[in-house]
Write an enzyme that holds these catalytic residues in place. Structure first.
Site, mmCIF file in Angstrom:
data_model
loop_
_atom_site.group_PDB
_atom_site.id
_atom_site.type_symbol
_atom_site.label_atom_id
_atom_site.label_comp_id
_atom_site.label_asym_id
_atom_site.label_seq_id
_atom_site.Cartn_x
_atom_site.Cartn_y
_atom_site.Cartn_z
ATOM 1 C CG ASP A 29 -2.170 -0.596 0.855
ATOM 2 O OD1 ASP A 29 -2.344 -1.142 -0.193
ATOM 3 O OD2 ASP A 29 -2.425 -1.121 2.027
ATOM 4 C CE LYS A 50 -7.549 0.732 -0.995
ATOM 5 N NZ LYS A 50 -8.280 -0.123 -0.828
ATOM 6 C CG MET A 85 -8.259 6.870 6.693
ATOM 7 S SD MET A 85 -8.862 5.246 6.279
ATOM 8 C CE MET A 85 -9.920 4.592 7.526
#
Length: 517
Positions: A49, A70, A185
């Site tokens: 990632d 991502k 996040m």
């Protein structure tokens, strides 16, 4: 190990490999688990990632790499594509490591990938990682639980799927029934999330913190309250990746903060030493809080003509002295000894001089105690130390060192009557990897200091990047390296008092954090 109904065989009957869903931790390489490191070292392919630290990626030197990151809503691969990639790779490789930032089962979608593997009959294992929700607050001096303050903690996604008709978050419970709330996040939705907490009963004055790049050297933390933190974070430019912590425990940061209070915290320092030798310098700087940018301007290679070194190594016992000027010289000399079927016994009766404690330590590791280690680690001091230890007239002295080296040492030894045999032990080759990145960082003012550990690193740096360091400070390991830098138009701001890697680290520490501070 978990298996689907098909066991270790795919639908076509071929034997499949094993997929390891591995947590890479929050960023600091020191938080990588032993099991994760072991699997990375033997991985055939690494599926990784965006938030996996480059330093951690170096643990998988032989693996094929597949990037599926991502970041900020931009998807290099959809989750469905990632699932298909894992199934496909398991049919081609024995060991597939799916490396995820943090823990694979904490907002890492590892559960979804495990379900797909199970349904496909592919063997898999899960290797937990240190999750950012605990590690980043700890590095910021915020314990997520604390007696008398917080008896519970909730980990919450700060960015729910916008296509869902209803929320999965019980805001009333978070507001009134949980001591510490940690949003993953959550920087983009901070104001909205805080508004919901207040609407459901959380006090607007509740302490809160935003932690950017948690556990990385560049970690930044800002604090405020549910009412004030969104504005404070925006003004400070806090962006993704960030973690948001809400609760009374945030008030402990003023007392318990440590990560960003180290001497070199927030400093970005370029290390120009050869990669194979840069680890000690990088580790020393990182231990003091610096973010190290590895830019090896040189690499060490065997001498272009190895025969002279082999020849002299085979008759090492015929010399009165061997003078080693660097760790590289020791290593290459021992390779030559081994090639001739010899070992340390060939030095029986030969006296040895080591310039610098690192060189002496490398000799000691090979069973040789240096007879002379000069107090200063330069050629002039070595000549004086040798002359004090022995009458050099008529002495045969072997000098295995770099192909390009100062002539001072052999010349002054000969002036004292010694017979000096110089032999090329190794050469330095320019290594330009990363030059564009470093040049761009310098142009943007993102480098605090550049370090040089030898004249060869200075020369290669100037060739690759130029002499203009755009305001960055320059730190040199000693006067010879400093003189080379000045000759090439680079001003030196810091020079090590002891001409060693630890001395250079100490000099940088003193420069940025004077003793009275």
């Amino acid at each position: 190990m978990a298996r689907g109904a098909a066991g270790a065989f795919g639908a076509g009957g071929g034997v499949t490999g094993t997929v390891y869903l591995v947590g890479a931790g929050p960023g600091d390489p020191g938080l990588l688990t032993l099991r994760a490191a072991e699997l990375m070292e033997r991985a055939d392919v690494l599926v990784y990632d965006a938030l996996v630290s480059p330093a951690i990626m170096e643990r998988a030197p032989r693996a094929e790499r597949v990037y599926v990151g991502k970041r900020g809503g931009e998807h290099h691969r959809t989750q469905e594509q990632i699932n298909a990639i894992l199934v496909d790779l398991a049919g081609k490789h024995h060991t597939v490591v799916r490396l995820k930032g943090g823990d694979p089962f904490v907002f890492g979608r590892g559960g979804e990938e495990a379900l797909v593997l199970a349904q496909a009959g592919i063997p898999f294992e899960v290797v937990p990682g240190v999750t950012a929700g605990i590690a980043a607050p700890a590095y910021a001096g915020i314990p997520v639980t604390q007696r008398g303050m917080a008896a519970s903690v909730a980990f919450v996604t700060g960015h729910e799927d916008p296509t869902k008709p209803d929320t999965d978050v019980d805001w009333a419970h978070l507001a009134r029934g949980v001591g510490t709330v940690v949003f993953y996040m959550g920087v983009g939705k901070m104001a909205d999330n805080f508004r919901r907490l207040v609407e459901h009963g959380r006090a607007p004055g509740t302490p809160a913190a935003a932690i950017e790049w948690g556990t990385y050297p560049r970690q930044r933390t800002v604090t405020g309250t549910l009412e004030t933190l969104p504005g404070i974070a925006k003004e400070a430019g806090i962006g993704a990746p960030s973690l948001i912590v809400v609760g009374e425990v945030v008030s402990l940061r003023d007392t318990l903060g440590w990560w960003d209070r180290r001497p070199l915290s927030g400093r970005r320092i370029v290390v120009t030493r050869a990669r194979a030798q840069a680890s000690d310098l990088a580790a020393g700087l990182e231990a003091l809080g610096a973010e190290v940018v590895q830019f090896p301007t040189i690499r060490i290679a065997p001498a272009r003509d190895p025969e002279p070194l082999r020849r002299e190594a085979a008759r090492a016992g015929s010399f009165d002295w061997i003078v080693f000027t660097s760790v590289n010289g020791v290593e290459r000399f021992w390779y030559a000894l081994a090639e001739q079927g010899c070992d340390a016994r060939s030095l029986c009766g030969v006296r040895v001089c080591a310039i610098g404690p690192a060189t002496a330590a490398e000799l000691a590791r090979r069973g040789i105690a240096a007879d002379v280690v000069p107090g200063e680690f330069v050629a002039e001091a070595a000549v004086q130390a040798l002359a004090a230890a022995d009458d050099l007239r008529g002495r045969r002295i072997l000098l295995p060192r770099a192909e390009v080296a100062r002539a001072v040492l052999p010349e002054q030894l000969r002036e004292r009557g010694a017979e000096v045999v110089e032999v090329d032990a190794y050469t330095t080759v320019q290594d330009g990897a990363g030059a564009e990145r470093v040049r761009a960082m310098l142009d943007r003012g993102e480098v605090d200091a550049v370090t040089f550990t030898a004249s060869s690193t200075v020369k290669s740096f100037v060739d690759l990047v130029g002499a203009d360091v755009r305001g960055a400070k320059v730190a040199s390991i000693g006067p010879i390296t400093s003189a080379t830098a000045r000759e090439l138009g680079i001003a030196v701001d810091v020079e090590a008092g002891e001409y060693t890697v630890p001395g250079l680290v100490a000099a940088l520490r003193a420069f940025y954090l004077p003793p009275e501070a």
